[in-house]
Design an enzyme around this catalytic site. Structure first.
Site, PDB file in Angstrom:
ATOM      1  CE  LYS A 262      -3.628  -2.143   2.858  1.00 42.41           C
ATOM      2  NZ  LYS A 262      -4.785  -2.017   1.963  1.00 42.41           N
ATOM      3  NE  ARG A 336     -10.713 -10.093  -2.145  1.00 40.33           N
ATOM      4  CZ  ARG A 336     -10.960  -9.157  -3.062  1.00 40.33           C
ATOM      5  NH1 ARG A 336     -11.195  -9.494  -4.316  1.00 40.33           N
ATOM      6  NH2 ARG A 336     -10.995  -7.887  -2.720  1.00 40.33           N
TER       7      ARG A 336
END
Length: 460
Positions: A262, A336
């Protein structure tokens, strides 16, 4: 909001917050709440007089704050989908308590303002501030009910607010302090003290490997911090064999993005990327304190997502517990992956949800109308917006990222009744929710508690 010079008092350690409504007509006198009227009578009208001019101190309290509650009997705001009167009370009481907060005052009594639970939630959440690392801390101020009305709702407000405070504390704590093992230990301590009908299992890496949770382990392997699979149970139903309501919460205690790293700006907020685990665990703890007559199970895969020579590389293929293979095209889509191995689930899953709904709402994906209705009804009461999303809108490219994530998770859900809550947008507060401090919010814990309460009433 009006800060009054106070009511003359021998006990100089407590303050008072009272509510006052807006004038309905220009020539009207702004009406007090019931508690405000009683206080005015006890002081022979001096409260009203002091609110109009700055006069001498009155009796009983050294510091008094009058807070505006907007219009009386405000109902549901159809645009915001919340009970406006409740939100006005929470915001007003939080502002009043902060105004009165002072090193010399150890307690504040608050006007129930016609909704004792909302008043206590506003007072407790408004006074809460994460200060564990500060050398100079504010004196802890306790909030008590002013007067004798609606006493039964006061503990409920305390419980709801403290549930959110726990989630907020877990999320706000720095990642080098709130590692997976530490998170699990805190939940174990709180849950066991909440109710004797509870069980906690802190599963280590060896157990995770035995369960062939390859998807979860593929994320955890980048960090030296050991992963934990946290399993908690509350057995409140008289029928011990009754199937439980199952919550699954994402537990990334720090998310750097892995090698799909990020940007550094705001990466510090990723210490709260285990918000799903924090809110479901806090919600279950609160349900246990309420002695709800239902069985609940909470599951939280806990680990860090950090870059190293051992992490997933792009286009690596991992095998989930159910045997399905997953190609990893972005290591920053780790939420996920850890959830695939595990079903109402709650996660800070996608930045796409933040873009779609901002900090105003939790995205709800479900295939069951009654489940959506219960969550929506709960969110109206708590002020935590829930927005229904379309589970069929699966984007192939950058668009509909939140829907893509839930479509992926649907491949691993084996139960026909399920919902997914994407709470990423609600993770932080700038100034959107006036009764919460800026920073990490602990939302939507109170909505989960209210949902569990409604669920237990329907399934008693």
């Amino acid at each position: 909001m009006l800060l009054l010079p106070g009511l003359e008092c021998n006990d100089m350690t407590k303050g008072l917050v009272l509510g006052i409504y807006s004038k309905e007509k220009e020539d009207d006198v702004p009406p007090f709440t019931s508690a405000g009227q009683n206080c005015d009578k006890l002081t022979t009208g001096k409260l009203r007089g002091t609110s109009n001019i700055s006069g001498p101190p009155l009796k009983d309290f050294p510091s008094v704050v009058l807070v505006g509650l907007s219009i009386k009997a405000a109902g549901i705001n159809e645009q915001e989908n919340w009970r406006e009167g409740k939100e006005n009370i929470r915001a007003a009481l939080a502002a009043g308590c902060r105004q009165i907060q002072d090193p010399e005052l150890s307690s504040v009594e608050v006007d129930p303002c016609g909704d004792t639970q909302a008043a206590e939630e506003g007072a407790v959440l408004g006074l809460y501030e994460y200060d564990d690392l500060k050398q100079k801390k504010k004196l802890a101020m306790s909030a008590k009910l002013y007067g004798s009305g609606a006493q039964e709702a006061w503990p409920k407000g305390v419980l709801f607010a403290c549930g959110q405070k726990l989630a907020c504390h877990l999320m706000e704590t720095q990642a080098n302090e709130m590692m997976p093992t530490r998170f699990a230990e805190i939940i174990e301590k709180n849950l066991k003290s909440a109710n004797s009908e509870t069980e906690v299992h802190i599963r280590t890496r060896s157990w995770i490997e035995e369960q062939a949770m390859g998807s979860f382990l593929s994320v955890a392997k980048g960090s030296d911090e050991p992963p934990v699979f946290l399993e908690i149970h509350y057995k409140g139903s008289p029928n011990a064999n009754k199937p439980p309501l199952v919550f699954v919460g994402k537990g990334i205690t720090f998310d750097s993005g892995g090698i799909s790293i990020k940007a550094s700006a705001n990466m510090d907020l990723m210490r709260a990327d285990m918000g799903g685990a924090a809110t479901i665990c806090s919600g279950i703890m609160s349900a246990a304190k309420l002695n709800l007559p239902i069985n609940i199970t909470g599951l939280a895969p806990l680990c860090e997502n950090t870059p190293s020579s051992k992490v997933n590389k792009l286009e690596d293929v991992v095998r989930a517990r159910n045997g399905k293979t997953i190609q990893v095209d972005n290591t920053d889509a780790e939420g996920r992956l850890i959830l695939a191995d595990i079903i109402l689930n709650a996660t800070t899953l996608t930045g796409a949800m933040d873009i779609a709904l901002g900090s105003g709402a939790t995205g709800v994906f479900t295939n069951l109308s009654w489940l959506w209705n219960k969550l929506f009804e709960a969110s109206i009461e708590t002020g935590d917006h829930c927005q229904l999303a379309d589970v069929n809108n699966v984007g192939k490219y950058r668009c509909a990222g939140a829907c893509t994530a839930v479509a992926f998770l649907r491949e691993f859900v084996t139960h026909p009744k399920w919902a997914h809550l994407d709470t990423a947008g609600m993770m932080t507060n700038k100034d959107e929710v006036p009764y919460l401090r800026k920073g990490i919010t602990g939302r939507p814990t109170r909505t989960l508690i209210d949902f569990l309460l409604r669920f237990s009433q329907d399934n008693a």
